[in-house]
Design a protein around this motif. Structure first.
Motif, PDB file in Angstrom:
ATOM      1  N   ASP A 139      27.687   6.905  27.322  1.00 19.57           N
ATOM      2  CA  ASP A 139      27.606   5.539  26.803  1.00 19.57           C
ATOM      3  C   ASP A 139      26.224   4.933  27.047  1.00 19.57           C
ATOM      4  OD1 ASP A 139      30.203   5.662  25.988  1.00 19.57           O
ATOM      5  OD2 ASP A 139      30.944   4.052  27.264  1.00 19.57           O
ATOM      6  N   VAL A 140      25.722   5.062  28.266  1.00 23.03           N
ATOM      7  CA  VAL A 140      24.434   4.453  28.615  1.00 23.03           C
ATOM      8  C   VAL A 140      23.290   5.174  27.910  1.00 23.03           C
ATOM      9  CG1 VAL A 140      22.860   3.944  30.508  1.00 23.03           C
ATOM     10  CG2 VAL A 140      25.318   3.575  30.795  1.00 23.03           C
ATOM     11  N   LEU A 141      23.374   6.489  27.811  1.00 23.42           N
ATOM     12  CA  LEU A 141      22.322   7.231  27.109  1.00 23.42           C
ATOM     13  C   LEU A 141      22.288   6.858  25.626  1.00 23.42           C
ATOM     14  CD1 LEU A 141      22.639  10.751  28.791  1.00 23.42           C
ATOM     15  CD2 LEU A 141      20.974   8.939  29.272  1.00 23.42           C
ATOM     16  N   ALA A 142      23.434   6.516  25.055  1.00 28.89           N
ATOM     17  CA  ALA A 142      23.454   6.043  23.667  1.00 28.89           C
ATOM     18  C   ALA A 142      22.681   4.736  23.540  1.00 28.89           C
ATOM     19  CB  ALA A 142      24.891   5.859  23.184  1.00 28.89           C
ATOM     20  N   THR A 143      22.826   3.844  24.526  1.00 23.19           N
ATOM     21  CA  THR A 143      22.055   2.593  24.520  1.00 23.19           C
ATOM     22  C   THR A 143      20.567   2.877  24.686  1.00 23.19           C
ATOM     23  OG1 THR A 143      23.883   1.222  25.298  1.00 23.19           O
ATOM     24  CG2 THR A 143      21.668   0.426  25.764  1.00 23.19           C
TER      25      THR A 143
ATOM     26  N   GLY B 189      28.084   5.788  19.759  1.00 20.69           N
ATOM     27  CA  GLY B 189      29.119   6.683  20.261  1.00 20.69           C
ATOM     28  C   GLY B 189      30.401   5.954  20.563  1.00 20.69           C
ATOM     29  N   ASN B 190      30.786   5.907  21.856  1.00 26.39           N
ATOM     30  CA  ASN B 190      32.036   5.298  22.280  1.00 26.39           C
ATOM     31  C   ASN B 190      31.814   3.982  23.020  1.00 26.39           C
ATOM     32  OD1 ASN B 190      34.593   5.592  24.601  1.00 26.39           O
ATOM     33  ND2 ASN B 190      35.028   5.795  22.419  1.00 26.39           N
ATOM     34  N   SER B 191      30.585   3.463  22.989  1.00 31.05           N
ATOM     35  CA  SER B 191      30.209   2.355  23.869  1.00 31.05           C
ATOM     36  C   SER B 191      30.411   0.981  23.244  1.00 31.05           C
ATOM     37  CB  SER B 191      28.751   2.498  24.313  1.00 31.05           C
ATOM     38  OG  SER B 191      28.396   1.426  25.143  1.00 31.05           O
ATOM     39  N   GLY B 192      31.485   0.313  23.637  1.00 25.17           N
ATOM     40  CA  GLY B 192      31.717  -1.049  23.183  1.00 25.17           C
ATOM     41  C   GLY B 192      30.719  -2.023  23.770  1.00 25.17           C
TER      42      GLY B 192
ATOM     43  N   PHE C 119      24.862  -0.482  12.616  1.00 27.58           N
ATOM     44  CA  PHE C 119      25.529  -0.005  13.816  1.00 27.58           C
ATOM     45  C   PHE C 119      26.719   0.866  13.433  1.00 27.58           C
ATOM     46  CE2 PHE C 119      23.311  -3.798  15.083  1.00 27.58           C
ATOM     47  CZ  PHE C 119      22.864  -3.531  16.374  1.00 27.58           C
ATOM     48  N   THR C 120      26.851   1.989  14.127  1.00 27.68           N
ATOM     49  CA  THR C 120      27.993   2.866  13.911  1.00 27.68           C
ATOM     50  C   THR C 120      28.425   3.442  15.246  1.00 27.68           C
ATOM     51  OG1 THR C 120      28.817   4.709  12.568  1.00 27.68           O
ATOM     52  CG2 THR C 120      26.599   4.929  13.477  1.00 27.68           C
ATOM     53  N   GLY C 121      29.522   4.189  15.239  1.00 30.98           N
ATOM     54  CA  GLY C 121      30.024   4.789  16.468  1.00 30.98           C
ATOM     55  C   GLY C 121      31.068   5.833  16.144  1.00 30.98           C
ATOM     56  N   ASP C 122      31.711   6.350  17.183  1.00 31.78           N
ATOM     57  CA  ASP C 122      32.723   7.376  16.950  1.00 31.78           C
ATOM     58  C   ASP C 122      34.012   6.740  16.442  1.00 31.78           C
ATOM     59  OD1 ASP C 122      33.988   6.280  19.172  1.00 31.78           O
ATOM     60  OD2 ASP C 122      33.531   7.960  20.509  1.00 31.78           O
ATOM     61  N   ALA C 123      35.034   7.563  16.234  1.00 29.03           N
ATOM     62  CA  ALA C 123      36.283   7.062  15.654  1.00 29.03           C
ATOM     63  C   ALA C 123      36.918   5.989  16.525  1.00 29.03           C
ATOM     64  CB  ALA C 123      37.249   8.225  15.443  1.00 29.03           C
ATOM     65  N   SER C 124      36.857   6.181  17.847  1.00 26.68           N
ATOM     66  CA  SER C 124      37.450   5.198  18.743  1.00 26.68           C
ATOM     67  C   SER C 124      36.723   3.863  18.660  1.00 26.68           C
ATOM     68  CB  SER C 124      37.413   5.721  20.190  1.00 26.68           C
ATOM     69  OG  SER C 124      37.803   4.721  21.097  1.00 26.68           O
ATOM     70  N   LEU C 125      35.400   3.887  18.745  1.00 25.02           N
ATOM     71  CA  LEU C 125      34.629   2.648  18.683  1.00 25.02           C
ATOM     72  C   LEU C 125      34.795   1.970  17.327  1.00 25.02           C
ATOM     73  CD1 LEU C 125      32.697   0.795  20.226  1.00 25.02           C
ATOM     74  CD2 LEU C 125      30.787   2.123  19.300  1.00 25.02           C
TER      75      LEU C 125
END
Length: 422
Positions: free
Chosen positions: A38-42, A79-82, A101-107
């Protein structure tokens, strides 16, 4: 289980440190950053927005943009980072940049209107997919706003405050209940000015931030897994060092103490504007607890592992007012109930309340398989349950644990837990 480990860096503080460093003028140094997915995505996102982001032997070095984010040529994938996506939406709006902005299926299944609505009211251009990702933010000359969110959310508050850095005039956020205040504590370290009075926060913009040094403290949400394991496994004594002691985050400590936990707190250093403590627990005879809804914001991410503790307590525990759990990486309320039920614990949901029938120190039967639903906290809670259950517990997927606590398995094994692939 026995021994001492350093709590992993706090995820919420890590996101904020990267984003504020990217907004600031000059160089910032960040040590103890949680290097989770999550943090690396930021980190990748702020680099795409124009910040210089470098990892070296001392930690992380960020060369900021002076509040002038550039518009990236491709979507920012969080990714998964709300936390990452919602805070960055506010930061982008305040700088005048445009970003997708985009993310994985969960996000992509999680609600974003709670952030998009106030940003739109401030004058940002916001488009989304039915209030969810993918979304686009176009910043500009923002107006201040006086906003009262329907749901108490530190992510919403922080997104508005970050956008307000680029707005002319006083922005006010009036929360229905106080939430974690990491943004308010960190902004002054970068030279920002913010006023907080209970659940009301004010920021007058525009403001310019200046690079600084940040040492990230330990994460209470991650520390909770080893703490509960130490409480429910007979003969255990576990210590975690450097954990945040913020009253907006210490709900799990207070609740475990109410349940009869032998838990000692030793004050530590101040990091990133946060007081810290060393936490030491010993195996304890836990008792059931009836938790008021008002405590939920101070420990919203800890309910899955708290439910595991309740399974080893005497009596019936009720956790009230957990509607927000339905909007996490999964429907975490249903997932927590399913986790316990699969391992022989009687549990039910009434409205937004979770009720767990504790089985006492003899413990849960175990022997089940936890369906993690792509949720890292359900995965870790299931594994901790297995440590103390009568029979081993399996989880269907461990890969997502790296989103928040990449060192989880190593830390738990260091303390004596037997975890591994079948």
């Amino acid at each position: 289980m026995s021994g001492c480990i350093a709590a992993p860096g706090d995820k919420s503080v890590s996101h904020r440190a990267l984003i504020m460093a990217a907004l600031a003028a000059g160089e910032s140094r960040i040590t103890g950053l949680l290097e989770s997915e999550d943090v690396l995505a930021t980190a990748r996102a702020v680099a795409a927005l124009g910040a210089g982001v470098h990892r070296d032997a001392e930690g992380w070095r960020v060369v900021g943009t002076g509040g002038q984010f550039r518009s990236p040529d491709r979507a920012l994938d969080l990714g998964n980072s709300g936390t990452g996506v919602r805070l960055l939406m506010g930061a982008v709006a305040g700088t005048g940049a445009t970003a997708d902005f985009t993310g994985d299926a969960s996000l992509s299944s999680r609600p974003m209107a709670r952030v998009l609505d106030p940003l739109t009211a401030m004058g940002a251009g916001c488009t989304s997919t039915g209030g969810r990702l993918p979304a686009r933010i176009s910043g500009g000359c923002l107006n201040p706003v006086d906003w009262s969110p329907e749901i108490a959310s530190a992510q919403v508050k922080s997104a508005i405050l970050l956008a307000a850095l680029g707005a002319a005039g006083e922005t006010v956020v009036r929360e229905p209940a106080p939430t974690r205040d990491h943004t308010e504590r960190m902004l002054p370290l970068f030279g920002g000015r913010v006023e907080a009075d209970g659940s009301i926060v004010r920021l007058t913009g525009p403001q310019a931030l200046t690079g600084t040094r940040i040492e990230v403290p330990g994460d209470p949400s991650s520390a909770a897994f080893a703490l509960v394991a130490g409480l429910i496994m007979p003969g255990s004594a576990v210590t975690l060092t450097g954990v945040i002691a913020n009253p907006a985050r210490d709900g799990i400590y207070r609740v475990l103490e109410r349940m009869g936990a032998k838990l000692a707190r030793t004050p530590g250093a101040v990091m990133a504007g946060e007081d810290t403590v060393d936490l030491a627990v010993e195996s304890s005879a836990l008792r059931a607890v009836d938790l008021e809804a008002a405590i939920a914001p101070s420990m919203i991410d800890e309910y899955p592992i708290l439910a595991v503790a309740a399974a080893f307590a005497e009596g019936e525990s009720r956790f009230r007012g957990l509607a927000e759990l339905r909007a996490k990486e999964s429907d975490r309320l249903a997932g927590t109930a399913a986790l316990l039920a699969a391992n022989g614990v009687t549990v039910r949901i009434e409205g937004d309340d979770l009720i767990v029938s504790g089985m006492g120190p003899a413990g849960a039967p175990g022997g089940g398989t936890v369906i993690t639903r792509g949720d890292h906290r359900l995965a870790m809670a299931g594994l901790v349950l297995g440590c103390a259950a009568k029979s081993p517990v399996r989880i269907d997927d461990a890969a997502m644990i790296a989103t928040s606590y990449p060192g989880f398995l190593d830390d738990m094994r260091k303390l004596g837990a037997r975890m591994g692939t079948a």
